[in-house]
Design a protein around this motif. Sequence first.
Motif, PDB file in Angstrom:
ATOM      1  N   ILE A   1       0.842  -1.219   0.000  1.00  0.00           N
ATOM      2  CA  ILE A   1       0.000   0.000   0.000  1.00  0.00           C
ATOM      3  C   ILE A   1       0.870   1.261   0.000  1.00  0.00           C
ATOM      4  CG2 ILE A   1      -1.774   1.258   1.312  1.00  0.00           C
ATOM      5  CD1 ILE A   1      -2.468  -1.623   2.521  1.00  0.00           C
ATOM      6  N   ARG A   2       2.030   1.186   0.655  1.00  0.00           N
ATOM      7  CA  ARG A   2       3.014   2.269   0.721  1.00  0.00           C
ATOM      8  C   ARG A   2       2.452   3.589   1.275  1.00  0.00           C
ATOM      9  NH1 ARG A   2       2.824   0.347  -4.160  1.00  0.00           N
ATOM     10  NH2 ARG A   2       2.271   2.346  -5.090  1.00  0.00           N
ATOM     11  N   PRO A   3       1.781   3.542   2.437  1.00  0.00           N
ATOM     12  CA  PRO A   3       1.313   4.794   3.048  1.00  0.00           C
ATOM     13  C   PRO A   3       2.478   5.517   3.728  1.00  0.00           C
ATOM     14  CG  PRO A   3       0.895   2.974   4.533  1.00  0.00           C
ATOM     15  CD  PRO A   3       1.523   2.377   3.293  1.00  0.00           C
ATOM     16  N   HIS A   4       2.314   6.823   3.998  1.00  0.00           N
ATOM     17  CA  HIS A   4       3.333   7.516   4.798  1.00  0.00           C
ATOM     18  C   HIS A   4       3.311   6.988   6.237  1.00  0.00           C
ATOM     19  CE1 HIS A   4       3.897  10.106   1.448  1.00  0.00           C
ATOM     20  NE2 HIS A   4       2.685  10.602   1.514  1.00  0.00           N
ATOM     21  N   LEU A   5       2.092   6.815   6.759  1.00  0.00           N
ATOM     22  CA  LEU A   5       1.926   6.331   8.135  1.00  0.00           C
ATOM     23  C   LEU A   5       1.088   5.062   8.123  1.00  0.00           C
ATOM     24  CD1 LEU A   5       0.766   9.339  10.381  1.00  0.00           C
ATOM     25  CD2 LEU A   5       3.083   8.468  10.044  1.00  0.00           C
ATOM     26  N   VAL A   6       1.436   4.133   8.990  1.00  0.00           N
ATOM     27  CA  VAL A   6       0.571   2.961   9.177  1.00  0.00           C
ATOM     28  C   VAL A   6       0.323   2.794  10.676  1.00  0.00           C
ATOM     29  CG1 VAL A   6       2.539   1.343   9.087  1.00  0.00           C
ATOM     30  CG2 VAL A   6       0.221   0.503   8.661  1.00  0.00           C
ATOM     31  N   ILE A   7      -0.936   2.574  11.014  1.00  0.00           N
ATOM     32  CA  ILE A   7      -1.328   2.435  12.421  1.00  0.00           C
ATOM     33  C   ILE A   7      -1.965   1.056  12.588  1.00  0.00           C
ATOM     34  CG2 ILE A   7      -2.810   3.353  14.255  1.00  0.00           C
ATOM     35  CD1 ILE A   7      -2.690   6.088  12.794  1.00  0.00           C
ATOM     36  N   PRO A   8      -1.402   0.207  13.473  1.00  0.00           N
ATOM     37  CA  PRO A   8      -2.008  -1.111  13.692  1.00  0.00           C
ATOM     38  C   PRO A   8      -3.285  -1.006  14.528  1.00  0.00           C
ATOM     39  CG  PRO A   8      -0.135  -0.825  15.160  1.00  0.00           C
ATOM     40  CD  PRO A   8      -0.187   0.411  14.289  1.00  0.00           C
ATOM     41  N   MET A   9      -4.225  -1.903  14.268  1.00  0.00           N
ATOM     42  CA  MET A   9      -5.506  -1.911  15.002  1.00  0.00           C
ATOM     43  C   MET A   9      -5.973  -3.357  15.169  1.00  0.00           C
ATOM     44  SD  MET A   9      -8.264  -0.702  12.097  1.00  0.00           S
ATOM     45  CE  MET A   9      -8.508  -1.643  10.585  1.00  0.00           C
ATOM     46  N   HIS A  10      -7.118  -3.524  15.844  1.00  0.00           N
ATOM     47  CA  HIS A  10      -7.749  -4.836  16.018  1.00  0.00           C
ATOM     48  C   HIS A  10      -6.789  -5.820  16.686  1.00  0.00           C
ATOM     49  CE1 HIS A  10     -10.450  -8.257  15.028  1.00  0.00           C
ATOM     50  NE2 HIS A  10     -11.364  -7.347  14.797  1.00  0.00           N
ATOM     51  N   TYR A  11      -6.175  -5.369  17.804  1.00  0.00           N
ATOM     52  CA  TYR A  11      -5.327  -6.268  18.596  1.00  0.00           C
ATOM     53  C   TYR A  11      -5.425  -5.859  20.068  1.00  0.00           C
ATOM     54  CZ  TYR A  11      -1.840  -2.510  18.926  1.00  0.00           C
ATOM     55  OH  TYR A  11      -1.212  -1.321  19.183  1.00  0.00           O
ATOM     56  N   ASN A  12      -5.162  -6.853  20.952  1.00  0.00           N
ATOM     57  CA  ASN A  12      -5.125  -6.659  22.403  1.00  0.00           C
ATOM     58  C   ASN A  12      -6.446  -6.189  23.014  1.00  0.00           C
ATOM     59  OD1 ASN A  12      -2.532  -7.487  22.206  1.00  0.00           O
ATOM     60  ND2 ASN A  12      -1.571  -5.576  22.829  1.00  0.00           N
ATOM     61  N   THR A  13      -7.535  -6.278  22.256  1.00  0.00           N
ATOM     62  CA  THR A  13      -8.850  -5.963  22.824  1.00  0.00           C
ATOM     63  C   THR A  13      -9.257  -7.078  23.782  1.00  0.00           C
ATOM     64  OG1 THR A  13      -9.335  -5.128  20.607  1.00  0.00           O
ATOM     65  CG2 THR A  13     -11.156  -5.133  22.201  1.00  0.00           C
ATOM     66  N   TRP A  14      -8.977  -8.305  23.374  1.00  0.00           N
ATOM     67  CA  TRP A  14      -9.218  -9.499  24.183  1.00  0.00           C
ATOM     68  C   TRP A  14      -8.000 -10.411  24.032  1.00  0.00           C
ATOM     69  CZ3 TRP A  14     -12.227  -9.390  19.461  1.00  0.00           C
ATOM     70  CH2 TRP A  14     -13.363  -8.583  19.517  1.00  0.00           C
ATOM     71  N   PRO A  15      -7.867 -11.401  24.944  1.00  0.00           N
ATOM     72  CA  PRO A  15      -6.713 -12.314  24.869  1.00  0.00           C
ATOM     73  C   PRO A  15      -6.589 -13.040  23.532  1.00  0.00           C
ATOM     74  CG  PRO A  15      -7.850 -12.571  26.966  1.00  0.00           C
ATOM     75  CD  PRO A  15      -8.687 -11.618  26.150  1.00  0.00           C
ATOM     76  N   ARG A  16      -7.687 -13.325  22.865  1.00  0.00           N
ATOM     77  CA  ARG A  16      -7.620 -14.099  21.610  1.00  0.00           C
ATOM     78  C   ARG A  16      -6.895 -13.354  20.484  1.00  0.00           C
ATOM     79  NH1 ARG A  16     -13.754 -15.031  20.927  1.00  0.00           N
ATOM     80  NH2 ARG A  16     -13.726 -13.368  22.451  1.00  0.00           N
ATOM     81  N   ILE A  17      -6.802 -12.040  20.590  1.00  0.00           N
ATOM     82  CA  ILE A  17      -6.094 -11.290  19.545  1.00  0.00           C
ATOM     83  C   ILE A  17      -4.926 -10.510  20.162  1.00  0.00           C
ATOM     84  CG2 ILE A  17      -7.939 -11.199  17.839  1.00  0.00           C
ATOM     85  CD1 ILE A  17      -8.645  -8.383  18.842  1.00  0.00           C
TER      86      ILE A  17
ATOM     87  N   GLU B   1       9.666  -2.174   9.091  1.00  0.00           N
ATOM     88  CA  GLU B   1      10.950  -1.489   8.870  1.00  0.00           C
ATOM     89  C   GLU B   1      11.890  -2.286   7.971  1.00  0.00           C
ATOM     90  OE1 GLU B   1      12.297  -0.465  12.794  1.00  0.00           O
ATOM     91  OE2 GLU B   1      10.977   1.304  12.884  1.00  0.00           O
ATOM     92  N   THR B   2      11.726  -3.610   7.953  1.00  0.00           N
ATOM     93  CA  THR B   2      12.570  -4.411   7.050  1.00  0.00           C
ATOM     94  C   THR B   2      12.056  -4.383   5.610  1.00  0.00           C
ATOM     95  OG1 THR B   2      11.342  -6.469   7.375  1.00  0.00           O
ATOM     96  CG2 THR B   2      13.154  -6.037   8.913  1.00  0.00           C
ATOM     97  N   LEU B   3      10.785  -3.970   5.417  1.00  0.00           N
ATOM     98  CA  LEU B   3      10.160  -4.086   4.088  1.00  0.00           C
ATOM     99  C   LEU B   3       9.991  -2.773   3.338  1.00  0.00           C
ATOM    100  CD1 LEU B   3       7.303  -6.655   4.902  1.00  0.00           C
ATOM    101  CD2 LEU B   3       9.396  -7.097   3.616  1.00  0.00           C
ATOM    102  N   CYS B   4       9.784  -1.674   4.064  1.00  0.00           N
ATOM    103  CA  CYS B   4       9.469  -0.411   3.365  1.00  0.00           C
ATOM    104  C   CYS B   4       9.727   0.789   4.275  1.00  0.00           C
ATOM    105  CB  CYS B   4       8.019  -0.409   2.875  1.00  0.00           C
ATOM    106  SG  CYS B   4       6.803  -0.508   4.181  1.00  0.00           S
ATOM    107  N   ASP B   5       9.467   1.985   3.727  1.00  0.00           N
ATOM    108  CA  ASP B   5       9.775   3.221   4.452  1.00  0.00           C
ATOM    109  C   ASP B   5       8.593   3.788   5.234  1.00  0.00           C
ATOM    110  OD1 ASP B   5      12.327   3.174   3.423  1.00  0.00           O
ATOM    111  OD2 ASP B   5      11.766   4.322   1.631  1.00  0.00           O
ATOM    112  N   SER B   6       7.448   3.117   5.214  1.00  0.00           N
ATOM    113  CA  SER B   6       6.281   3.648   5.940  1.00  0.00           C
ATOM    114  C   SER B   6       6.601   3.766   7.424  1.00  0.00           C
ATOM    115  CB  SER B   6       5.076   2.722   5.763  1.00  0.00           C
ATOM    116  OG  SER B   6       4.727   2.614   4.404  1.00  0.00           O
ATOM    117  N   GLU B   7       6.117   4.863   8.015  1.00  0.00           N
ATOM    118  CA  GLU B   7       6.348   5.064   9.451  1.00  0.00           C
ATOM    119  C   GLU B   7       5.234   4.372  10.232  1.00  0.00           C
ATOM    120  OE1 GLU B   7       6.399   8.617  12.801  1.00  0.00           O
ATOM    121  OE2 GLU B   7       6.400   9.170  10.674  1.00  0.00           O
TER     122      GLU B   7
END
Length: 226
Positions: A180-196, A208-214
């Motif tokens: 996708i190559r965005p300038h910024l990437v924000i992770p979501m849908h994790y740590n809401t419950w133990p299963r994720i 950081e190993t794959l691209c320049d997105s922050e």
Amino acid sequence: MKITWLSHSCFELAESMKILVDPYISENPSAPKSVDELDPDLIAVTHGHADHLGDAEDIARRTGSPVLAVAEVAKYLDRQGVRSEGMNIGGTFGVGDVVVTMTRAIHSSDITLTDPPRCGGEAAGFVIDDRIRVYHAGDTALFSDMRLIGDLYRPDVALLPIGGRYTMGPREAAIATSWIRPHLVIPMHYNTWPRIRQDPLKFRDLVETLCDSEVVIMEVGDAVEC
Ligand code: ZN
């Protein structure tokens, strides 16, 4: 644009208007706000699962704001007496200075707030263009057309699930970021419950190993300006 993370897949995007995506608040053990404090101009729902459709109906009823969703979810909301705007994958919806495009997602989408569950059509993502272009992937597996989303819409910001089990995990989401190559990437849908449960630092290291997105790792309730 001010982007505030309200836990799970719920974000408020504030630029020319306030857009609330996937408001899962009242039943969410990690959500920081009460539903009554939210006053969006538009609510966008990626699919019918309770942790995405969540409080959309109640917020829409209180504020009179329309809910933008795939046709089947919009029809369900219509029948509940809630103002909705139905659309479908590949289509766009414009209001004021905002253009929202619905993208595909690989995921299921029944409406789980009803008993028995009802058909919610296809799960989706959104590219929301309000001066800044934000791709909210919804719940999804990795799919190669994410490259096309990057090429066509050139999102400035990508909001990607990393929880695993029901969606992409960190490895797949890092590959998605490189496509996708965005300038910024924000992770979501994790740590809401133990299963994720996931370590977002693992996602950051892989990106950081794959691209320049922050990679911006947010605490629930945090906001970024971009
Ligand atoms: Zn889901």
